[in-house]
Enzyme design. Structure first.
Site, PDB file in Angstrom:
ATOM      1  N   VAL A 134       0.826  -1.208   0.000  1.00 18.11           N
ATOM      2  CA  VAL A 134       0.000   0.000   0.000  1.00 18.11           C
ATOM      3  C   VAL A 134       0.862   1.260   0.000  1.00 18.11           C
ATOM      4  CG1 VAL A 134      -1.539   1.379   1.471  1.00 18.11           C
ATOM      5  CG2 VAL A 134      -2.085  -0.987   0.963  1.00 18.11           C
ATOM      6  N   ASP A 173      10.620   3.290   5.601  1.00 18.46           N
ATOM      7  CA  ASP A 173      10.364   1.933   6.087  1.00 18.46           C
ATOM      8  C   ASP A 173      11.479   1.543   7.046  1.00 18.46           C
ATOM      9  OD1 ASP A 173       8.283  -0.369   4.805  1.00 18.46           O
ATOM     10  OD2 ASP A 173       9.905  -1.111   6.101  1.00 18.46           O
ATOM     11  N   GLU A 180      -7.663   2.732   2.657  1.00 20.89           N
ATOM     12  CA  GLU A 180      -7.235   2.458   1.278  1.00 20.89           C
ATOM     13  C   GLU A 180      -8.058   1.319   0.694  1.00 20.89           C
ATOM     14  OE1 GLU A 180      -5.123   4.211  -0.699  1.00 20.89           O
ATOM     15  OE2 GLU A 180      -6.150   2.846  -2.049  1.00 20.89           O
ATOM     16  N   GLU A 198      -4.376  -5.196  -5.070  1.00 20.26           N
ATOM     17  CA  GLU A 198      -3.098  -5.605  -5.637  1.00 20.26           C
ATOM     18  C   GLU A 198      -3.348  -6.124  -7.044  1.00 20.26           C
ATOM     19  OE1 GLU A 198      -1.189  -8.346  -2.923  1.00 20.26           O
ATOM     20  OE2 GLU A 198      -1.448  -6.926  -1.284  1.00 20.26           O
ATOM     21  N   GLY A 238      -8.582 -15.192  -0.416  1.00 21.20           N
ATOM     22  CA  GLY A 238      -7.327 -15.284   0.345  1.00 21.20           C
ATOM     23  C   GLY A 238      -6.707 -13.910   0.354  1.00 21.20           C
ATOM     24  N   CYS A 298      -5.787  -9.185   2.888  1.00 21.03           N
ATOM     25  CA  CYS A 298      -6.841  -8.298   3.413  1.00 21.03           C
ATOM     26  C   CYS A 298      -8.104  -9.032   3.872  1.00 21.03           C
ATOM     27  CB  CYS A 298      -7.193  -7.249   2.378  1.00 21.03           C
ATOM     28  SG  CYS A 298      -5.855  -6.069   2.152  1.00 21.03           S
ATOM     29  N   LYS A 352      -7.988 -11.458   7.041  1.00 22.58           N
ATOM     30  CA  LYS A 352      -7.675 -10.789   8.317  1.00 22.58           C
ATOM     31  C   LYS A 352      -8.717  -9.716   8.666  1.00 22.58           C
ATOM     32  CE  LYS A 352      -4.512  -6.992   7.152  1.00 22.58           C
ATOM     33  NZ  LYS A 352      -5.393  -5.887   7.441  1.00 22.58           N
ATOM     34  N   ARG A 386       0.411 -13.890   0.997  1.00 22.51           N
ATOM     35  CA  ARG A 386      -0.202 -13.887   2.325  1.00 22.51           C
ATOM     36  C   ARG A 386      -1.594 -14.518   2.251  1.00 22.51           C
ATOM     37  NH1 ARG A 386       1.027  -7.680   3.882  1.00 22.51           N
ATOM     38  NH2 ARG A 386       0.645  -7.471   1.652  1.00 22.51           N
TER      39      ARG A 386
HETATM   40  N1  NAD Z   1      -2.210  -4.990   0.468  1.00 22.87           N
HETATM   41  C1  NAD Z   1      -3.401  -4.520   0.105  1.00 22.87           C
HETATM   42  O1  NAD Z   1      -3.935  -4.845  -0.950  1.00 22.87           O
HETATM   43  C2  NAD Z   1      -4.131  -3.533   1.012  1.00 22.87           C
HETATM   44  C3  NAD Z   1      -5.229  -2.832   0.507  1.00 22.87           C
HETATM   45  C4  NAD Z   1      -5.877  -1.930   1.338  1.00 22.87           C
HETATM   46  C5  NAD Z   1      -5.438  -1.746   2.638  1.00 22.87           C
HETATM   47  N2  NAD Z   1      -4.365  -2.455   3.120  1.00 22.87           N
HETATM   48  C6  NAD Z   1      -3.910  -2.227   4.479  1.00 22.87           C
HETATM   49  O2  NAD Z   1      -2.756  -1.388   4.426  1.00 22.87           O
HETATM   50  C7  NAD Z   1      -1.843  -1.723   5.480  1.00 22.87           C
HETATM   51  C8  NAD Z   1      -0.484  -2.065   4.889  1.00 22.87           C
HETATM   52  O3  NAD Z   1      -0.615  -3.215   4.095  1.00 22.87           O
HETATM   53  P1  NAD Z   1       0.538  -3.719   3.123  1.00 22.87           P
HETATM   54  O4  NAD Z   1      -0.027  -4.823   2.333  1.00 22.87           O
HETATM   55  O5  NAD Z   1       1.133  -2.545   2.437  1.00 22.87           O
HETATM   56  O6  NAD Z   1       1.597  -4.285   4.202  1.00 22.87           O
HETATM   57  P2  NAD Z   1       3.126  -4.631   3.976  1.00 22.87           P
HETATM   58  O7  NAD Z   1       3.465  -5.635   4.995  1.00 22.87           O
HETATM   59  O8  NAD Z   1       3.363  -4.920   2.529  1.00 22.87           O
HETATM   60  O9  NAD Z   1       3.885  -3.260   4.298  1.00 22.87           O
HETATM   61  C9  NAD Z   1       3.965  -2.700   5.573  1.00 22.87           C
HETATM   62  C10 NAD Z   1       5.325  -2.047   5.717  1.00 22.87           C
HETATM   63  O10 NAD Z   1       5.355  -1.306   6.940  1.00 22.87           O
HETATM   64  C11 NAD Z   1       6.676  -1.377   7.444  1.00 22.87           C
HETATM   65  N3  NAD Z   1       6.669  -0.967   8.843  1.00 22.87           N
HETATM   66  C12 NAD Z   1       6.096  -1.576   9.909  1.00 22.87           C
HETATM   67  N4  NAD Z   1       6.302  -0.860  11.032  1.00 22.87           N
HETATM   68  C13 NAD Z   1       7.003   0.231  10.675  1.00 22.87           C
HETATM   69  C14 NAD Z   1       7.520   1.350  11.386  1.00 22.87           C
HETATM   70  N5  NAD Z   1       7.314   1.512  12.693  1.00 22.87           N
HETATM   71  N6  NAD Z   1       8.221   2.284  10.713  1.00 22.87           N
HETATM   72  C15 NAD Z   1       8.436   2.152   9.383  1.00 22.87           C
HETATM   73  N7  NAD Z   1       7.970   1.120   8.655  1.00 22.87           N
HETATM   74  C16 NAD Z   1       7.257   0.176   9.278  1.00 22.87           C
HETATM   75  C17 NAD Z   1       7.062  -2.831   7.204  1.00 22.87           C
HETATM   76  O11 NAD Z   1       8.472  -2.994   7.238  1.00 22.87           O
HETATM   77  C18 NAD Z   1       6.468  -3.068   5.816  1.00 22.87           C
HETATM   78  O12 NAD Z   1       7.403  -2.806   4.788  1.00 22.87           O
HETATM   79  C19 NAD Z   1      -2.497  -2.881   6.237  1.00 22.87           C
HETATM   80  O13 NAD Z   1      -3.208  -2.358   7.326  1.00 22.87           O
HETATM   81  C20 NAD Z   1      -3.452  -3.466   5.221  1.00 22.87           C
HETATM   82  O14 NAD Z   1      -4.537  -4.100   5.819  1.00 22.87           O
HETATM   83  C21 NAD Z   1      -3.707  -3.351   2.319  1.00 22.87           C
END
Ligand code: NAD
Length: 449
Positions: free
Chosen positions: A13, A32, A154, A158, A260, A263, A266, A330
């Site tokens: 995201v 990050d 958001e 993906e 699966g 998102c 969970k 995931r």
């Molecule tokens: N993946 C999707 O399709 C999607 C869509 C909508 C919403 N979301 C939501 O968005 C959020 C992020 O999802 P994602 O798929 O991008 O996760 P992700 O695991 O791909 O990315 C999260 C990133 O955050 C970093 N991080 C964690 N703690 C940190 C900190 N304290 N400082 C700096 N960086 C830190 C991690 O290292 C990781 O790179 C989640 O809550 C998810 O539910 C995801």
């Protein structure tokens, strides 16, 4: 109006959202804590597979609107709007693990200077905004720092994340002040999208309610598919007939082996937990989960119904990612399916256009193949797990020739059952009649008296 943005969390995201915000004209610093990820990005690489992302990142880096760092202090200090886009994974009890959001909030609070908007982008349970505000108050920021919390969930998917960001169905912003509303409206103004402005709690709920609704729709059609299998009806025709009703719509009515990804599973379980905590038993979502688990398990059941025992058999697995156009594993059904096959003593050969490297870290000892044909070579059975477009175009005569036995269990309904039966395959899909080569008659039809 151009904004200075800090995106904390550079994952699926954060990286897409940060790059897209740079694309529409803002100055973005993506932060990050994962040094390896930032190193890859600073060396010109992209740590995830997302169509079009590399070009977007390269372009905006050249324009000097996008940069990457491990230094959260630098990112926070340089920005007016700070997004929290860190992961919120499931806890063992199904609730959302908010420790990353909390840690990130504490860091922002300790580094902040001046007036800033701190925006939840991560998917979080309702009332998280209140927790973030509380944490900001506990961690004393410097004398002049003024942090206000907002929510901006958001909805990108993906695989089509860039398009989803640039042409959203809607943008939801949950705010506490006119200032925060203006900051976010200005940020997204270039998109000319519909903006829904709410309070923070409603915005948080919109995200969980939307994802849970979509998951429920998938489980609903999978439940209908079970009924179709029992009576010899065709779920694709049922879905088509339902989808013409504008109140129902065509989307998310594809029967298969269930949802699966990072998102839906969970978010559904977190929503059940949140409801439980505030005294509501969300039975509808519990049933959604039950149907989804059954859909996933149906693949092995069908394979065993045809092949009897698995021990020593070679099974070809087409597709590993939880859906096409991503490398995200995931909660991918393929993980459970391969696990069940190995448990039963089968040899697994697998392929996926982009997710094999990630799967190697989970199952290093299965055989990874360059394409579907190589995977199918000598197989006693083949399962379709992810509906990558290339799999739909496979030459089934060639497939039959190279397999040891012509058995296909199609978890995504990518082939035509009539063609498969005519070609001599034992072919089982989801919610569609079993056909025999001779009469193309449903074999599951039972007369109920
Ligand atoms: N993946 C999707 O399709 C999607 C869509 C909508 C919403 N979301 C939501 O968005 C959020 C992020 O999802 P994602 O798929 O991008 O996760 P992700 O695991 O791909 O990315 C999260 C990133 O955050 C970093 N991080 C964690 N703690 C940190 C900190 N304290 N400082 C700096 N960086 C830190 C991690 O290292 C990781 O790179 C989640 O809550 C998810 O539910 C995801």
């Amino acid at each position: 109006m151009k904004k200075k943005v800090c995106m904390i969390g550079t994952g699926y995201v954060g990286l897409v959202t940060g790059s897209c915000l740079a694309e529409i004209g803002h100055d973005v610093i993506c932060v990050d804590k994962d040094k390896a990820k930032i190193d890859v990005l600073n060396a010109g690489g992209i740590p995830i597979y997302e169509p079009g992302l590399k070009q977007l990142v390269d372009r905006n880096r050249k324009r000097k609107r996008l940069r990457f760092t491990n230094n959260i202090k630098e990112g926070v200090r340089a920005s007016d709007i700070v997004f929290i886009a860190v992961n919120t994974p499931p806890l063992p009890d199904g609730g959302a693990d908010l420790s990353f959001v909390e840690a990130c909030t504490r860091e922002v609070a300790s580094h902040a200077n001046g007036r800033k908007l701190l925006v939840e982008k991560s998917t979080v349970p309702v009332q998280t905004g209140e927790r973030i505000s509380q944490t900001l108050q506990i961690i004393k920021t410097s004398g002049q720092a003024q942090l206000e919390v907002a929510s901006n969930p958001e909805f990108l998917r993906e695989g089509s994340a860039i398009e989803d960001f640039l042409k959203p169905d809607r943008i939801v912003i949950g705010v506490q002040s006119k200032w925060a509303e203006k900051m976010l409206r200005d940020l997204y103004a270039p998109l000319k999208a519909t903006v829904v402005v709410t309070d923070i709690k409603s915005a948080e709920l919109i995200k969980h309610a939307s994802n849970s609704f979509l998951a429920m729709k998938i489980s609903y059609i999978n439940a209908i598919a079970e009924i179709c299998e029992k009576v010899g009806a065709d779920v694709t025709q049922v879905a088509q007939g339902m989808g013409y009703d504008a109140r129902i719509g065509k989307a998310f009515l594809h029967a298969g082996i269930g949802y699966g990804g990072s998102c839906f599973p969970k978010d559904v379980s977190a929503f059940i937990k949140i409801a439980e905590a505030i005294g509501y038993d969300f039975r509808m979502l519990k049933a959604t989960e039950t149907v989804n688990t059954a859909a996933r398990e149906s693949m092995i059941r069908k394979l065993e119904s045809v092949l009897w025992t698995m021990k020593g058999k070679t099974i070809a697995v087409l597709g590993l990612a939880f859906k096409p156009n991503t490398d995200d594993l995931r909660n991918a059904p393929a993980i459970d399916i391969i696990g069940s096959l190995l448990e039963r003593g089968a040899h697994v050969r697998a392929t996926d256009p982009v997710a094999m490297d990630r799967m190697r870290t989970i199952y290093p000892n299965i055989t990874y193949c360059k394409d579907a044909y190589e995977t199918a070579k000598g197989a006693d059975g083949l399962v379709v797990v992810t509906e990558w477009p290339d799999f739909k175009k496979l030459n089934i005569a060639k497939l039959k020739k190279i397999m040891n036995a012509p058995v296909i269990i199609d978890g995504r309904n990518i082939f035509d059952p009539v063609k498969m039966a005519k070609a001599g395959f034992t072919y089982q899909s989801v919610g569609r009649p079993l056909l025999t080569r001779e009469g193309l008659k449903p074999t599951t039809l039972k007369v109920v008296t």
